[in-house]
Design a protein around this motif. Structure first.
Motif, PDB file in Angstrom:
ATOM      1  N   THR A  32       0.844  -1.210   0.000  1.00 49.71           N
ATOM      2  CA  THR A  32       0.000   0.000   0.000  1.00 49.71           C
ATOM      3  C   THR A  32       0.875   1.256   0.000  1.00 49.71           C
ATOM      4  O   THR A  32       0.609   2.229  -0.725  1.00 49.71           O
ATOM      5  CB  THR A  32      -0.914  -0.002   1.246  1.00 49.71           C
ATOM      6  N   VAL A  33       1.956   1.248   0.809  1.00 48.68           N
ATOM      7  CA  VAL A  33       2.864   2.402   0.872  1.00 48.68           C
ATOM      8  C   VAL A  33       3.541   2.611  -0.487  1.00 48.68           C
ATOM      9  O   VAL A  33       3.630   3.747  -1.001  1.00 48.68           O
ATOM     10  CB  VAL A  33       3.927   2.202   1.979  1.00 48.68           C
ATOM     11  N   THR A  34       3.996   1.496  -1.095  1.00 53.08           N
ATOM     12  CA  THR A  34       4.661   1.599  -2.402  1.00 53.08           C
ATOM     13  C   THR A  34       3.706   2.167  -3.451  1.00 53.08           C
ATOM     14  O   THR A  34       4.079   3.006  -4.279  1.00 53.08           O
ATOM     15  CB  THR A  34       5.163   0.203  -2.846  1.00 53.08           C
ATOM     16  N   SER A  35       2.469   1.701  -3.371  1.00 49.17           N
ATOM     17  CA  SER A  35       1.463   2.183  -4.323  1.00 49.17           C
ATOM     18  C   SER A  35       1.188   3.685  -4.108  1.00 49.17           C
ATOM     19  O   SER A  35       1.049   4.452  -5.072  1.00 49.17           O
ATOM     20  CB  SER A  35       0.187   1.347  -4.135  1.00 49.17           C
ATOM     21  N   SER A  36       1.159   4.097  -2.832  1.00 53.80           N
ATOM     22  CA  SER A  36       0.943   5.525  -2.524  1.00 53.80           C
ATOM     23  C   SER A  36       2.094   6.360  -3.076  1.00 53.80           C
ATOM     24  O   SER A  36       1.893   7.468  -3.590  1.00 53.80           O
ATOM     25  CB  SER A  36       0.849   5.735  -1.008  1.00 53.80           C
ATOM     26  N   ALA A  37       3.314   5.810  -2.929  1.00 53.42           N
ATOM     27  CA  ALA A  37       4.494   6.536  -3.426  1.00 53.42           C
ATOM     28  C   ALA A  37       4.415   6.718  -4.938  1.00 53.42           C
ATOM     29  O   ALA A  37       4.751   7.781  -5.487  1.00 53.42           O
ATOM     30  CB  ALA A  37       5.766   5.771  -3.058  1.00 53.42           C
ATOM     31  N   LYS A  38       3.927   5.690  -5.608  1.00 49.45           N
ATOM     32  CA  LYS A  38       3.827   5.756  -7.072  1.00 49.45           C
ATOM     33  C   LYS A  38       2.862   6.873  -7.488  1.00 49.45           C
ATOM     34  O   LYS A  38       3.120   7.630  -8.429  1.00 49.45           O
ATOM     35  CB  LYS A  38       3.363   4.405  -7.609  1.00 49.45           C
ATOM     36  N   SER A  39       1.744   6.965  -6.738  1.00 48.12           N
ATOM     37  CA  SER A  39       0.762   8.005  -7.093  1.00 48.12           C
ATOM     38  C   SER A  39       1.319   9.403  -6.824  1.00 48.12           C
ATOM     39  O   SER A  39       0.884  10.383  -7.420  1.00 48.12           O
ATOM     40  CB  SER A  39      -0.540   7.791  -6.332  1.00 48.12           C
ATOM     41  N   ALA A  40       2.289   9.488  -5.872  1.00 49.01           N
ATOM     42  CA  ALA A  40       2.916  10.794  -5.582  1.00 49.01           C
ATOM     43  C   ALA A  40       4.153  11.023  -6.454  1.00 49.01           C
ATOM     44  O   ALA A  40       4.891  11.989  -6.236  1.00 49.01           O
ATOM     45  CB  ALA A  40       3.303  10.878  -4.113  1.00 49.01           C
ATOM     46  N   ASP A  41       4.400  10.142  -7.406  1.00 47.53           N
ATOM     47  CA  ASP A  41       5.506  10.278  -8.349  1.00 47.53           C
ATOM     48  C   ASP A  41       6.875  10.195  -7.674  1.00 47.53           C
ATOM     49  O   ASP A  41       7.803  10.901  -8.064  1.00 47.53           O
ATOM     50  CB  ASP A  41       5.377  11.608  -9.112  1.00 47.53           C
ATOM     51  N   VAL A  42       7.000   9.357  -6.634  1.00 52.09           N
ATOM     52  CA  VAL A  42       8.289   9.146  -5.963  1.00 52.09           C
ATOM     53  C   VAL A  42       8.502   7.645  -5.719  1.00 52.09           C
ATOM     54  O   VAL A  42       7.577   6.840  -5.886  1.00 52.09           O
ATOM     55  CB  VAL A  42       8.352   9.885  -4.600  1.00 52.09           C
ATOM     56  N   THR A  43       9.702   7.325  -5.332  1.00 50.00           N
ATOM     57  CA  THR A  43       9.983   5.941  -4.943  1.00 50.00           C
ATOM     58  C   THR A  43      10.315   5.913  -3.443  1.00 50.00           C
ATOM     59  O   THR A  43      10.692   6.942  -2.883  1.00 50.00           O
ATOM     60  CB  THR A  43      11.177   5.363  -5.727  1.00 50.00           C
ATOM     61  N   VAL A  44      10.155   4.738  -2.828  1.00 50.72           N
ATOM     62  CA  VAL A  44      10.405   4.658  -1.387  1.00 50.72           C
ATOM     63  C   VAL A  44      11.443   3.582  -1.072  1.00 50.72           C
ATOM     64  O   VAL A  44      11.624   2.618  -1.834  1.00 50.72           O
ATOM     65  CB  VAL A  44       9.108   4.343  -0.584  1.00 50.72           C
ATOM     66  N   HIS A  45      12.110   3.819   0.035  1.00 52.59           N
ATOM     67  CA  HIS A  45      13.071   2.832   0.553  1.00 52.59           C
ATOM     68  C   HIS A  45      12.771   2.642   2.042  1.00 52.59           C
ATOM     69  O   HIS A  45      12.724   3.617   2.798  1.00 52.59           O
ATOM     70  CB  HIS A  45      14.509   3.345   0.347  1.00 52.59           C
ATOM     71  N   PHE A  46      12.495   1.366   2.420  1.00 50.35           N
ATOM     72  CA  PHE A  46      12.108   1.110   3.816  1.00 50.35           C
ATOM     73  C   PHE A  46      13.355   0.961   4.677  1.00 50.35           C
ATOM     74  O   PHE A  46      14.309   0.268   4.313  1.00 50.35           O
ATOM     75  CB  PHE A  46      11.257  -0.161   3.893  1.00 50.35           C
ATOM     76  N   VAL A  47      13.327   1.631   5.838  1.00 47.78           N
ATOM     77  CA  VAL A  47      14.455   1.590   6.779  1.00 47.78           C
ATOM     78  C   VAL A  47      13.943   1.049   8.129  1.00 47.78           C
ATOM     79  O   VAL A  47      13.076   1.688   8.736  1.00 47.78           O
ATOM     80  CB  VAL A  47      15.055   2.995   6.992  1.00 47.78           C
ATOM     81  N   PRO A  48      14.427  -0.123   8.574  1.00 46.48           N
ATOM     82  CA  PRO A  48      13.970  -0.638   9.883  1.00 46.48           C
ATOM     83  C   PRO A  48      14.479   0.261  11.015  1.00 46.48           C
ATOM     84  O   PRO A  48      15.633   0.693  10.989  1.00 46.48           O
ATOM     85  CB  PRO A  48      14.601  -2.033   9.958  1.00 46.48           C
ATOM     86  N   GLU A  49      13.573   0.575  11.918  1.00 46.97           N
ATOM     87  CA  GLU A  49      13.964   1.397  13.073  1.00 46.97           C
ATOM     88  C   GLU A  49      13.740   0.560  14.345  1.00 46.97           C
ATOM     89  O   GLU A  49      12.695  -0.059  14.502  1.00 46.97           O
ATOM     90  CB  GLU A  49      13.108   2.671  13.140  1.00 46.97           C
ATOM     91  N   SER A  50      14.712   0.628  15.249  1.00 41.42           N
ATOM     92  CA  SER A  50      14.630  -0.228  16.443  1.00 41.42           C
ATOM     93  C   SER A  50      13.598   0.274  17.458  1.00 41.42           C
ATOM     94  O   SER A  50      13.012  -0.489  18.191  1.00 41.42           O
ATOM     95  CB  SER A  50      16.013  -0.317  17.096  1.00 41.42           C
ATOM     96  N   SER A  51      13.397   1.581  17.480  1.00 36.54           N
ATOM     97  CA  SER A  51      12.453   2.128  18.465  1.00 36.54           C
ATOM     98  C   SER A  51      11.901   3.467  17.952  1.00 36.54           C
ATOM     99  O   SER A  51      12.422   4.036  16.983  1.00 36.54           O
ATOM    100  CB  SER A  51      13.165   2.381  19.800  1.00 36.54           C
ATOM    101  N   VAL A  52      10.859   3.920  18.637  1.00 35.70           N
ATOM    102  CA  VAL A  52      10.275   5.226  18.270  1.00 35.70           C
ATOM    103  C   VAL A  52      11.307   6.324  18.499  1.00 35.70           C
ATOM    104  O   VAL A  52      11.436   7.268  17.700  1.00 35.70           O
ATOM    105  CB  VAL A  52       8.999   5.491  19.092  1.00 35.70           C
ATOM    106  N   LYS A  53      12.091   6.187  19.574  1.00 32.72           N
ATOM    107  CA  LYS A  53      13.100   7.190  19.900  1.00 32.72           C
ATOM    108  C   LYS A  53      14.134   7.282  18.786  1.00 32.72           C
ATOM    109  O   LYS A  53      14.549   8.367  18.358  1.00 32.72           O
ATOM    110  CB  LYS A  53      13.777   6.800  21.226  1.00 32.72           C
ATOM    111  N   LYS A  54      14.552   6.077  18.320  1.00 34.89           N
ATOM    112  CA  LYS A  54      15.554   6.048  17.234  1.00 34.89           C
ATOM    113  C   LYS A  54      14.964   6.681  15.959  1.00 34.89           C
ATOM    114  O   LYS A  54      15.640   7.427  15.243  1.00 34.89           O
ATOM    115  CB  LYS A  54      15.951   4.581  16.981  1.00 34.89           C
ATOM    116  N   ALA A  55      13.660   6.404  15.709  1.00 34.91           N
ATOM    117  CA  ALA A  55      13.002   6.955  14.513  1.00 34.91           C
ATOM    118  C   ALA A  55      12.946   8.486  14.584  1.00 34.91           C
ATOM    119  O   ALA A  55      13.213   9.185  13.597  1.00 34.91           O
ATOM    120  CB  ALA A  55      11.591   6.380  14.379  1.00 34.91           C
ATOM    121  N   LYS A  56      12.610   8.986  15.795  1.00 31.25           N
ATOM    122  CA  LYS A  56      12.543  10.448  15.950  1.00 31.25           C
ATOM    123  C   LYS A  56      13.915  11.074  15.732  1.00 31.25           C
ATOM    124  O   LYS A  56      14.049  12.138  15.119  1.00 31.25           O
ATOM    125  CB  LYS A  56      12.026  10.805  17.352  1.00 31.25           C
TER     126      LYS A  56
END
Lengths: 298, 437
Positions: free
Chosen positions: B103-127
């Motif tokens: 679904t995310v990849t499809s959303s990216a396509k509609s926004a004319d961009v590509t996505v790369h998923f990055v695993p995050e260990s925690s919310v703190k690390k993501a922030k």
């Protein structure tokens, strides 16, 4: 048809300055008419008025009896006092363009351009830009622009200014030839000797109004008799001073020019001259145009 | 397109009308030739000379080449930039099912961009990664999205569009999951489309491409400003040179001032139209070839309206500059005239640029779109925003044409009275004072 340009009662004021003051004269066909006058006399204003390049307060300009309009002007040729051509345009193209604005076809304009450039000795400059030409050659191109469309009236403002003797000769020949072909030619100049040699008639104006007009021959032979006397060894011509009815006009190079009133007997003048020394020259001469001009505008 | 054609026709008729007004009937064969062939008429000859000399000029060639290069750069660089755009880094905190990743990849396509998923260990690390810019957005357990700054409603960048689209689509997916729908039911709902909306008053519904048409109008007004400045300068200098070189006396001994002026206006106008058409055709072909978004949506309409207003703008300003050129004969005299003459154009240009960049047309811009000096800049912007109806467009064009006719009459009078006056710069007072002419 015998053409005639009539200038009738022209008036033109620029603020406080009166440029033309009820000026009236005519330019007949088959004549070169010299248009003379001191600086500021109104010559250029008159010529510009013929082409509607200045407004008039009063007066009319007619061509063969009809008021001059745009259709008539297209059959006139004009060389303004301040020469005007596109500096960056090629000579040949520019002349063809101007010819076409006077109603010529492209073919006729091209042919006439070649003919006239050849006639005036600048055929090799047809592909040059005007700004690359000498002053004299630019003058020649300007003359071609006025002649190209075989005008019925030629109006040239100071065409001889700045030309060398050969250039003056060429233009003189062309003007005479145009007059012989039935064209009316009106040109202004301050070179009175050249005008005298070229013109059949002159019009002299001063302060915007006519002072003298007529055929050069008639004007030269009119007025009091003029006598040139040379007395050997006498350079001051003091013998002629104080003689009743005789005025000394000019003393140059040992010769004295005398103006005799009708009552004066020329034999009596000869006797007086003999009394001063051996007389080597005693001739009557025509009134020169320069003298006529000075008398008219003084 | 109908109103564009009508506007062009009105301009053409108005321009020819001015040229004909004072031309008297001529008699004789010469006059007959003039009438039978428009190009051999005086105006035609003068026009042809202008066209020939301008096309030959180095300035024309260099300027055209320069504008083409700028237009090409404006079209190609964004395409290259999009093509080489870095993928959006999407941080994943917790788990994200393969269907939600799709679904995310499809959303990216509609926004004319590509996505790369990055695993995050925690919310703190993501922030922390959001703060440092390592990731653009983080998805927490497929239920929450974290971004660095609040989203602005006016921000339509591809990154923000991606976030909005992902938020919406993940929300829908979550709702499907909560409703415990079967996979078949979910698919049916995913393929749901909005009902068609039909207006009872007719006309086309608005479609996408708003950004593209606004960008096109922005480029359009820059081009209008550059080209109008160029053509007006040609007119000013061209008239001044005829006066200063004194060729004007020779020309006016054969033709009327109004014929000379009309020929000049039409000649330079024809060159302008040819140059503008070349640039527009080049832009259209290049945009199509590289797949530029500049021609999406209503952008083609903006291009046509830009062309129309270039013509109307030239028709209005050329008379003013011609009259000004007849009043001077030296470069130093030109300097004192250029600024006051340019002010309305510069004002209209700045206001139009500001309006096009702001995202919505201001009330002032809507007023300027009806004033002939500023309409060439303001109206294409309104067209870009789809904030103008066809009859408003036509109304503004008619106002411009009517004012152009009035300006042309005054300019012709000034030209006729000033062009033969040499020496000091001619003042308007002198032109209209009979005793000083």
């Amino acid at each position: 048809m015998v053409h005639v340009l009539q200038i009738e009662d022209l008036c033109r004021r620029f603020g406080a300055l009166t440029a033309l003051d009820h000026l009236t004269f005519e330019v007949p066909a088959s004549q070169v008419v010299g248009f003379l006058g001191p600086n500021g006399a109104g010559k250029t204003t008159t010529m510009r008025a013929i082409f509607d390049l200045t407004d008039l307060d009063a007066g009319t300009i007619t061509w063969n009896g009809s008021v001059v309009g745009q259709a008539e002007r297209r059959r006139f040729g004009y060389m303004p006092e301040e020469r005007g051509l596109y500096p960056g345009m090629l000579v040949g193209e520019q002349l063809q363009y101007l010819g076409r604005l006077h109603g010529m076809t492209a073919i006729d304009a091209s042919s006439a351009t070649a003919t006239w450039l050849d006639r005036l000795g600048i055929a090799d400059r047809a592909g040059s830009k005007v700004e690359a030409l000498s002053h004299g050659n630019q003058q020649r191109v300007q003359l071609v622009a006025a002649l190209l469309h075989e005008p019925e009236l030629l109006v040239l403002d100071e065409p001889l200014a700045g030309l060398d003797p050969s250039g003056i000769d060429v233009i003189g020949e062309v003007l005479a030839e145009q007059a012989r072909s039935g064209c009316c030619v009106l040109f202004s100049s301050h070179q009175l000797d050249q005008v005298e040699a070229l013109c059949e008639s002159v019009v002299i104006i001063d302060n915007g109004h006519l002072v003298v007009a007529g055929r050069v021959d008639e004007l030269a032979s009119s007025g009091p008799r003029r006598l040139v006397v040379r007395v050997e060894g006498d350079r001051s011509a003091s013998w002629a001073e104080g003689v009743a009815g005789v005025a000394v006009s000019q003393v140059t190079g040992g010769e004295v020019r005398l103006v005799l009133q009708d009552i004066v007997d020329s034999d009596a003048v000869l006797e007086l001259a003999r009394g001063a020394g051996r007389v080597t020259k005693f001739v009557f001469e025509r009134r020169r145009l320069s003298e006529l001009f000075r008398e008219a505008v003084k | 397109m109908k109103f564009v054609v009508i506007a062009l026709a009105v301009v053409l008729v108005a321009t020819l009308r001015v040229g004909r007004r004072r031309r008297h009937r001529r008699t004789g064969a010469r006059a007959a030739r003039s009438v039978s062939s428009p190009l051999s008429s005086d105006v035609g000859l003068i026009m042809a000379r202008e066209v020939r000399e301008r096309f030959r000029g180095r300035v024309f060639k260099v300027t055209t080449l320069f504008i083409l290069i700028v237009v090409a750069a404006a079209i190609v660089i964004p395409v290259l930039h999009n093509g080489k755009a870095k993928p959006q880094e999407v941080g994943i905190v917790g788990t994200l099912s393969s269907s939600l990743r799709a679904t995310v990849t499809s959303s990216a396509k509609s926004a004319d961009v590509t996505v790369h998923f990055v695993p995050e260990s925690s919310v703190k690390k993501a922030k922390s990664d959001l703060h440092s810019g390592r990731i653009n957005v983080a998805i927490v357990d497929g239920r929450e999205l974290l971004v660095k700054s609040p989203l602005s409603s006016a921000d339509n960048s591809s990154g923000v569009q991606l976030v909005r689209s992902v938020a919406e689509n993940l929300g829908i997916a979550e709702a499907f999951q909560a409703a415990q729908l079967s996979p078949a039911q979910s698919e049916t709902l995913k393929e749901a489309k909005a009902l068609p909306i039909t207006s009872v008053e007719g006309g086309k519904s608005k479609s996408g491409g708003g950004n593209a048409s606004e960008a096109t109008s922005l480029i359009g007004i820059i081009l209008i400003f550059v080209m109008l400045s160029q053509y007006n300068t040609w007119m000013l200098i061209g008239v001044m040179e005829e006066k200063s070189s004194r060729v004007i006396e020779v020309l006016l001994s054969a033709v009327r001032p109004i014929q000379l002026l009309t020929g000049k206006v039409l000649g330079i106008g024809l060159v302008a139209l040819a140059q503008a058409s070349l640039i527009v055709a080049f832009a259209l072909i290049l945009s199509k070839a590289v797949g530029s978004s500049l021609l999406h949506g209503s952008a083609p309409l903006v291009v046509v309206s830009t062309l129309v207003w270039l013509v109307l703008g030239y028709a209005f300003y050329c008379w003013v500059y011609a009259a000004a050129g007849s009043m001077v004969e030296r470069q130093d005299q030109v300097q004192s005239l250029v600024l006051p003459l340019s002010l309305p154009m510069i004002f209209g240009y700045i206001m139009a640029l500001t309006g096009a960049s702001s995202g919505s047309p201001s009330a002032l811009l809507k007023v300027l779109a009806y004033l002939p000096p500023t309409a060439p800049f303001a109206m294409p912007v309104l067209v870009g925003f789809r904030a103008v109806t066809w009859w408003e467009f036509l109304g503004s064009a008619i106002i411009s044409v009517m004012c152009t006719i009035g300006i042309a009459r005054v300019a012709a009078t000034v030209y006729r009275r000033a062009i033969l006056r040499t020496g000091a710069r001619v003042r308007l007072r002198e032109v209209f004072n009979r005793t000083e002419r």
